[in-house]
Design an enzyme around this catalytic site. Structure first.
Site, PDB file in Angstrom:
ATOM      1  N   CYS A 196       0.572  -1.162   0.604  1.00  0.00           N
ATOM      2  CA  CYS A 196       0.073  -0.046  -0.029  1.00  0.00           C
ATOM      3  C   CYS A 196       1.167   1.711   0.182  1.00  0.00           C
ATOM      4  O   CYS A 196       0.958   1.783  -0.715  1.00  0.00           O
ATOM      5  CB  CYS A 196      -0.866   0.169   1.283  1.00  0.00           C
ATOM      6  SG  CYS A 196      -2.590  -1.007   0.913  1.00  0.00           S
ATOM      7  N   ASP A 219      -5.918   3.116   3.900  1.00  0.00           N
ATOM      8  CA  ASP A 219      -6.778   3.319   4.836  1.00  0.00           C
ATOM      9  C   ASP A 219      -6.676   4.050   5.389  1.00  0.00           C
ATOM     10  O   ASP A 219      -5.941   4.431   7.118  1.00  0.00           O
ATOM     11  CB  ASP A 219      -6.801   1.131   5.152  1.00  0.00           C
ATOM     12  CG  ASP A 219      -7.928   1.393   6.361  1.00  0.00           C
ATOM     13  OD1 ASP A 219      -8.741   2.231   6.719  1.00  0.00           O
ATOM     14  OD2 ASP A 219      -7.748  -0.050   7.295  1.00  0.00           O
TER      15      ASP A 219
END
Length: 314
Positions: A196, A219
Site C-alpha cells: 500500500c 486506509d
C-alpha cells in the site's frame, strides 16, 4: 494532528462512494497530501491512542528484510495476522470450519466470530511453537522488507535498496535518486497484500533530511496513523545515522478512503481536540538503523485520548 483530522473531514464531506476488493465499501478521494514538520514533535495521533511499540516492531521487521509474521507475534504484534491466516485457511492443509470472508462474517455474526477467534488463536500458537508451520504459513511473500533489502534483479542478484540509499545520502546528498520502491510487478501476484505504501524518497537541504511517501492505497482510519508514525520514525533513524537533523515528512496518497464500517469511529475522533505531540527518544547504543531493538525506541510525553476500535478489512 490537525493535518490528519482535516483529511478525515475532507473525505467525509467530499469523498465518493466506491466498492472495493474487501466487499466493505468505502468513501474515497484520489490524490491528497499532508505535510508534517518533524521539528515540531513526533507525528503520532493524540486524538486516539496508537500503539507505538507495534509501529516500532513492524518497522524493525521491515528493516530486517523479514516477511514472516513469527517475529511480529514474538513481539505481541498482531497487525499482519489476518493476511497470513487467509493464506492458511485457503490451503489444503486447513481442516477447520469454513473461513470464507472471515473478516466480514466475524463483524456481522457473533457466533461465527467466536469460531473465527478460536481458529486464529490456534493459528498464532502454531506459528510461535512450530517452526516448520511458521516457515510455510507465516510467510507473506516478498512484501516490503524483502523489496527494501533484497530486490531481485533479472540477473539473479539482489539489491539492498535501503542500504544503498543511506550510503548515497552520506556521499551524494543532493541526488534526486534517493528512492526506495516496494512495488515490484513481478512479485505482486505472490504477495499476501501488494504494498500500500509503495515508494518513498529522501531529500536533503539545509542540513535536514526530509522524506516523501507515495501510498497507492490509504486506509485512513486504521492504516494511515501507523504509516505516518512509521515513516516519521524511519526518517529520524536515518537522519541520526547520516548526521542530519530531521526536516519534513510528506505523505502523498492515491486512493485515500474511509471504510463504511469506520464512519462512526471517524466522527468520534473528529469530536476530540488534539494534544501536544510527544518527543521521540532513541538509544545511543545502536550504530546503524539495522542495529535497533524495540527497547531502543520510545516516546516521551505521549498522552493521547483513548483508543477507538474498528474492524479491519481483509
Amino acid at each position: 494532528m490537525k493535518q490528519y483530522l482535516d483529511l478525515e473531514k475532507y473525505v467525509l464531506e467530499n469523498g465518493t462512494q466506491k466498492g472495493d476488493r474487501t466487499g466493505t465499501g468505502t468513501i474515497s478521494t484520489f490524490g491528497y497530501q499532508m505535510r508534517f514538520d518533524l521539528q515540531e514533535g513526533f507525528p503520532i495521533m493524540t486524538t486516539k491512542r496508537v500503539p507505538f511499540k507495534l509501529v516500532v516492531s513492524e518497522l524493525l521487521w521491515f528493516l530486517h528484510g523479514d516477511t514472516n509474521i513469527r517475529y511480529l507475534l514474538q513481539h505481541n504484534n498482531n497487525i499482519w495476522n489476518e493476511w497470513a491466516f487467509e493464506r492458511f485457511v485457503k490451503s489444503a492443509d486447513y481442516k477447520g470450519e469454513d473461513m470464507t470472508d472471515f473478516g466480514l462474517r466475524a463483524e456481522r455474526d457473533p457466533a461465527f466470530k467466536e469460531v473465527y477467534q478460536a481458529e486464529m488463536e490456534q493459528f498464532k500458537t502454531r506459528i510461535l511453537e512450530d517452526e516448520g508451520f511458521a516457515n510455510k504459513y507465516g510467510e507473506l511473500g516478498n512484501i516490503y522488507g524483502k523489496q527494501w533489502r533484497e530486490w531481485k534483479t533479472s540477473q539473479g542478484e539482489t539489491i539492498d535498496q535501503l542500504a544503498d540509499v543511506i550510503e548515497m545520502i552520506k556521499t551524494n546528498p543532493n541526488s534526486r535518486r534517493l528512492i526506495v520502491s516496494a512495488w515490484n510487478p513481478e512479485d505482486i501476484p505472490n504477495m499476501a497484500l501488494p504494498p500500500c505504501h509503495s515508494l518513498f524518497q529522501f531529500y536533503v537541504a539545509d542540513g535536514k533530511l526530509s522524506c516523501q511517501l507515495y501510498q497507492r492505497s490509504a486506509d485512513i482510519f486504521l492504516g494511515v496513523p501507523f504509516n505516518i508514525a512509521s515513516y516519521a520514525l524511519l526518517t529520524h533513524l536515518i537522519a541520526r545515522e547520516v548526521g542530519l537533523d530531521v526536516g519534513e515528512f510528506i505523505h502523498t496518497m492515491g486512493d485515500a478512503h474511509l471504510y463504511n464500517n469506520h464512519i462512526e469511529q471517524v466522527k468520534e475522533q473528529l469530536s476530540r481536540t488534539p494534544h501536544a505531540l510527544p518527543k521521540l527518544v532513541l538509544s545511543d547504543k545502536p550504530t546503524t538503523i539495522f542495529d535497533f531493538d524495540v527497547a531502543d525506541i520510545s516516546l516521551d510525553g505521549y498522552h493521547p485520548d483513548p483508543a477507538i476500535k474498528a474492524p479491519i478489512s481483509v
